[in-house]
Design an enzyme around this catalytic site. Sequence first.
Site, mmCIF file in Angstrom:
data_model
loop_
_atom_site.group_PDB
_atom_site.id
_atom_site.type_symbol
_atom_site.label_atom_id
_atom_site.label_comp_id
_atom_site.label_asym_id
_atom_site.label_seq_id
_atom_site.Cartn_x
_atom_site.Cartn_y
_atom_site.Cartn_z
ATOM 1 N N ASN A 27 92.291 51.873 6.064
ATOM 2 C CA ASN A 27 91.165 52.661 6.565
ATOM 3 C C ASN A 27 91.480 54.142 6.386
ATOM 4 O O ASN A 27 92.309 54.700 7.098
ATOM 5 C CB ASN A 27 90.920 52.341 8.044
ATOM 6 C CG ASN A 27 89.712 53.076 8.595
ATOM 7 O OD1 ASN A 27 88.950 53.691 7.855
ATOM 8 N ND2 ASN A 27 89.529 53.001 9.900
ATOM 9 N N LYS A 29 89.496 56.542 6.941
ATOM 10 C CA LYS A 29 88.779 57.325 7.947
ATOM 11 C C LYS A 29 88.091 58.530 7.288
ATOM 12 O O LYS A 29 87.499 58.388 6.227
ATOM 13 C CB LYS A 29 89.714 57.705 9.091
ATOM 14 C CG LYS A 29 90.375 56.467 9.715
ATOM 15 C CD LYS A 29 91.129 56.763 10.969
ATOM 16 C CE LYS A 29 91.724 55.483 11.545
ATOM 17 N NZ LYS A 29 92.400 55.704 12.831
ATOM 18 N N HIS A 111 84.970 49.665 14.663
ATOM 19 C CA HIS A 111 86.213 50.398 14.872
ATOM 20 C C HIS A 111 86.136 51.178 16.185
ATOM 21 O O HIS A 111 85.076 51.660 16.584
ATOM 22 C CB HIS A 111 86.467 51.354 13.705
ATOM 23 C CG HIS A 111 87.854 51.917 13.694
ATOM 24 N ND1 HIS A 111 88.227 52.983 14.483
ATOM 25 C CD2 HIS A 111 88.962 51.551 13.008
ATOM 26 C CE1 HIS A 111 89.500 53.258 14.275
ATOM 27 N NE2 HIS A 111 89.970 52.411 13.378
ATOM 28 N N GLU A 113 86.932 54.030 16.986
ATOM 29 C CA GLU A 113 86.423 55.386 16.865
ATOM 30 C C GLU A 113 84.897 55.403 16.776
ATOM 31 O O GLU A 113 84.282 56.450 17.001
ATOM 32 C CB GLU A 113 87.062 56.061 15.650
ATOM 33 C CG GLU A 113 88.541 56.314 15.866
ATOM 34 C CD GLU A 113 89.310 56.605 14.596
ATOM 35 O OE1 GLU A 113 90.526 56.802 14.702
ATOM 36 O OE2 GLU A 113 88.708 56.614 13.503
ATOM 37 N N GLU A 186 92.747 45.796 17.284
ATOM 38 C CA GLU A 186 93.307 47.139 17.350
ATOM 39 C C GLU A 186 93.654 47.503 18.791
ATOM 40 O O GLU A 186 92.754 47.720 19.602
ATOM 41 C CB GLU A 186 92.288 48.178 16.883
ATOM 42 C CG GLU A 186 91.626 47.933 15.558
ATOM 43 C CD GLU A 186 90.587 49.008 15.319
ATOM 44 O OE1 GLU A 186 90.796 49.804 14.397
ATOM 45 O OE2 GLU A 186 89.598 49.074 16.061
ATOM 46 N N GLY A 192 97.051 55.631 15.503
ATOM 47 C CA GLY A 192 97.326 57.023 15.176
ATOM 48 C C GLY A 192 98.329 57.704 16.072
ATOM 49 O O GLY A 192 98.547 58.905 15.964
ATOM 50 N N SER A 232 98.961 51.176 14.245
ATOM 51 C CA SER A 232 100.029 51.970 13.630
ATOM 52 C C SER A 232 101.000 51.116 12.819
ATOM 53 O O SER A 232 102.219 51.289 12.894
ATOM 54 C CB SER A 232 100.793 52.773 14.694
ATOM 55 O OG SER A 232 99.960 53.777 15.248
#
Length: 273
Positions: A27, A29, A111, A113, A186, A192, A232
């Site tokens: 990904n 992003k 996701h 985010e 996730e 991150g 991660s």
Amino acid sequence: LSPQRWLVGVLHLFYGIIARRPVVGGNWKCNPDSMSKLDGLIANINDCDTSQCDVYFCPSPLHVAYCSDKTTNGAKCTPQNCNFTGCGAYTGEMAVEQMKDLGLSQVLIGHSERRGEFGIFPMDDNNSLATKLKYIQDAGMSCVYCIGEPLSIREKGLEAVLAEMHVQLTPIYSLLDPSSVVIAYEPVWAIGTGVTATPEDAQATHKGIRDLIAKHASAETAEAIRIQYGGSANAANAPDLSAQPDIDGFLVGGASLKPEFKEIVAAISKAKA
């Protein structure tokens, strides 16, 4: 084919055990900042050995069209989101009809985010994502469907984590077709941050998710569906995570922008061979 591998294959057929092919996604992003860097990132994808592992990558919306036909190893260009209404007066959205016209067959949704991690407002919730998944499947496309929990839930323990996973999965249990859906688990607190769940903790969560699917969808669906780990993952921790029986792959963030991405693919290919 060695006698041992042949025997394993026969036993899988006899007992109905399904060997899940590993799958690794990158990904990107909202990266990179310049189209001039795309060829280098695509080269990292093309360097992956996909003979024993499915690979996909998720460019930013502005870069999808450029990347859509650049892979040479079967890796799938996979947009990071779609709407659920098709083409029309939907400013800022992407329709699966547009994706199919580019020759794309897969899209990622849900996701963290997009679910609200930006700290402004959630752009998707469990119900809207279920609607999107049905729309994607009706279009004949496949989907990477993200689920996960924040640190506040993880700190309460595995039981609380799985309760939240059940909430997120409830609207889609009936849509979990292993041929068209990959689940990306996730742990939001690990995305991150450089912090990764231990292999044992990741395995326990993946096993718990598979058990939920067995209970609320079917045992056959639970055995066949692939569940990626998305916290991660990198070249250093991929081998230990890959050794866990219920981790079928990775959704990689930062490391997917680096040459080490191919090492992650190689690690799980070796572990699941």
